[in-house]
Every structure is written in structure tokens, then in C-alpha cells.
Design an enzyme around this catalytic site. Sequence first.
Site, PDB file in Angstrom:
ATOM      1  N   LYS A 214       0.835  -2.858 -13.341  1.00  0.00           N
ATOM      2  CA  LYS A 214       1.212  -3.024 -11.927  1.00  0.00           C
ATOM      3  C   LYS A 214       0.253  -4.040 -11.307  1.00  0.00           C
ATOM      4  O   LYS A 214      -0.971  -3.893 -11.411  1.00  0.00           O
ATOM      5  CB  LYS A 214       1.091  -1.671 -11.236  1.00  0.00           C
ATOM      6  CG  LYS A 214       1.861  -1.513  -9.961  1.00  0.00           C
ATOM      7  CD  LYS A 214       1.718  -0.052  -9.524  1.00  0.00           C
ATOM      8  CE  LYS A 214       2.404   0.266  -8.252  1.00  0.00           C
ATOM      9  NZ  LYS A 214       1.977   1.581  -7.732  1.00  0.00           N
TER      10      LYS A 214
HETATM   11  C1  E4P Z   1       4.284   2.547  -5.189  1.00  0.00           C
HETATM   12  O1  E4P Z   1       4.228   2.239  -6.366  1.00  0.00           O
HETATM   13  C2  E4P Z   1       3.136   2.971  -4.386  1.00  0.00           C
HETATM   14  O2  E4P Z   1       2.249   3.724  -5.183  1.00  0.00           O
HETATM   15  C3  E4P Z   1       3.507   3.856  -3.255  1.00  0.00           C
HETATM   16  O3  E4P Z   1       4.866   4.081  -3.126  1.00  0.00           O
HETATM   17  C4  E4P Z   1       2.740   3.681  -1.986  1.00  0.00           C
HETATM   18  O4  E4P Z   1       3.232   4.553  -1.021  1.00  0.00           O
HETATM   19  P1  E4P Z   1       2.425   5.021   0.274  1.00  0.00           P
HETATM   20  O5  E4P Z   1       2.779   4.100   1.389  1.00  0.00           O
HETATM   21  O6  E4P Z   1       2.926   6.405   0.520  1.00  0.00           O
HETATM   22  O7  E4P Z   1       0.963   4.988  -0.067  1.00  0.00           O
END
Ligand code: E4P
Length: 226
Positions: free
Chosen positions: A83
Site C-alpha cells: 500500500k
Molecule cells: C483504507 O485502506 C484506510 O485504512 C481506511 O479506510 C482509513 O479510514 P479512516 O478514515 O476511518 O481512518
Amino acid sequence: MKLFLDTSNLDEIREGARWGVLKGVTTNPTLIAKEEQDFLPLVKEICSIVDGDVSVETASDDPEVLLRQAHDIVQIADNAIVKIALTPNGLSAVRKLADEGIKVNVTLCFTATQAILAAEAGAYIISPFLGRLDDVATDGLRLLSDICEIYAVQGYETQVLAASLRHPVHVVEAARMGSDIATMPFKVFEQLVKHPLTDAGFDRFLKDWEGAKPHLGELPPSYLEG
Ligand code: E4P
């Protein structure tokens, strides 16, 4: 649409996997930090529980370090996906990794232009963050709809992963729009199944069945179990 959990918590992941519908997990540095456990064993365990992609995030914007971290991530397990944040250096790393056949989830996407760049760089997944846009009074679902439409028109193979989901309506709308994946916190995952009428109806059926048992004649043995 594939359902992913957005968590690094092993109990949540085991429970999601038990339901038979979990197709992957997304982690990020914040979620990993929350567990207060050693990074490598934790990620290895997550990858062993999940039958599907597990996104593991890089933690640098240095082009060379990014590539080294990506190469380390893919060694963790066959289903570990890299990622990378949507920065110019990130895109450049995505291009190089894609050319090597390494799958990258491009994260922190907040505009359609960023999503186009990620697809052109060869991303395996693009992650638009819906909830964080909603938080700043911008329509996250509108962005998701734009990306799904553009990717379909352009024939991009990059999968769209609706991220930063806050409630079940986000999930339903993501499915309606043709998102390939939706990742969500365990709380939202649980909300997908719950309905008071289901609980009340099931309770009633069980009570009525118990009451009727003496009048139903011989039952298959399994119906005599609890
Ligand atoms: C996606 O891969 C992220 O980890 C995630 O959805 C972030 O979400 P949040 O805004 O709840 O931190």
C-alpha cells in the site's frame, strides 16, 4: 463487491473470516500502532487468517526506501499487497513495482485526477477515502461514483476500493456504484447484518418451535439438539 475489514485486530479479523464473507483486510500505520504488537508477526498472522488480499502500508516518501519496503512487504506472505500513498514519489514507485508484477493499493485518494494518475501508473487497487471527505463537507460518494464511471469508460483494470467508510449506507451505495471492494471498520461490518426485526422474528420462530415440539411427531435427531 468484495467486503474487506479495515483493521489490524486479530479477534475482529477471525470473527469476520468465520462469517465466510471476508475477502480481504486493509491495514494502515494507525491501525497497526493501535494493536501495540510486533509488526511482522502481527501482519503474518493476519495474512494467515484471511483468504484474500491484505494491504500492508509503506511508511516513507523516499523513492528508494519505498521500493525496498515494498519488496519486504511482498516477502511477508503470498497475499500481502503493498500500500503506497498517492504522492509523486508514490506514483513513481507504483509504476516500477507494477512493471515488476507487484500489486499496489494506492491509498489516500481524494480526487478523480489522483485516481486517473494511479490507474495510469499501473495500480492494482485505488482507495478513495469517502468518510474523510464527508468530514470536510465534500461528498465522498460523489467521488466514488466519478471514479467508477471514469474507470469503466477508460477500461482501467485497477480495482476501486471504497475506503474510510463510516456507516452501512456507504457500503450499499458503493455496491450500487459498482465499486469492486469496500473496506470498513468491524463496527460497520457488524451493522451490515443486524436488524431488530430479524432478531425479533428469529426469537419468535424458536419459541413457537419449542412450544409446538410435543405435537410434531418424530423429528430428525438434529431437531432435538439445542
Ligand atoms: C483504507 O485502506 C484506510 O485504512 C481506511 O479506510 C482509513 O479510514 P479512516 O478514515 O476511518 O481512518
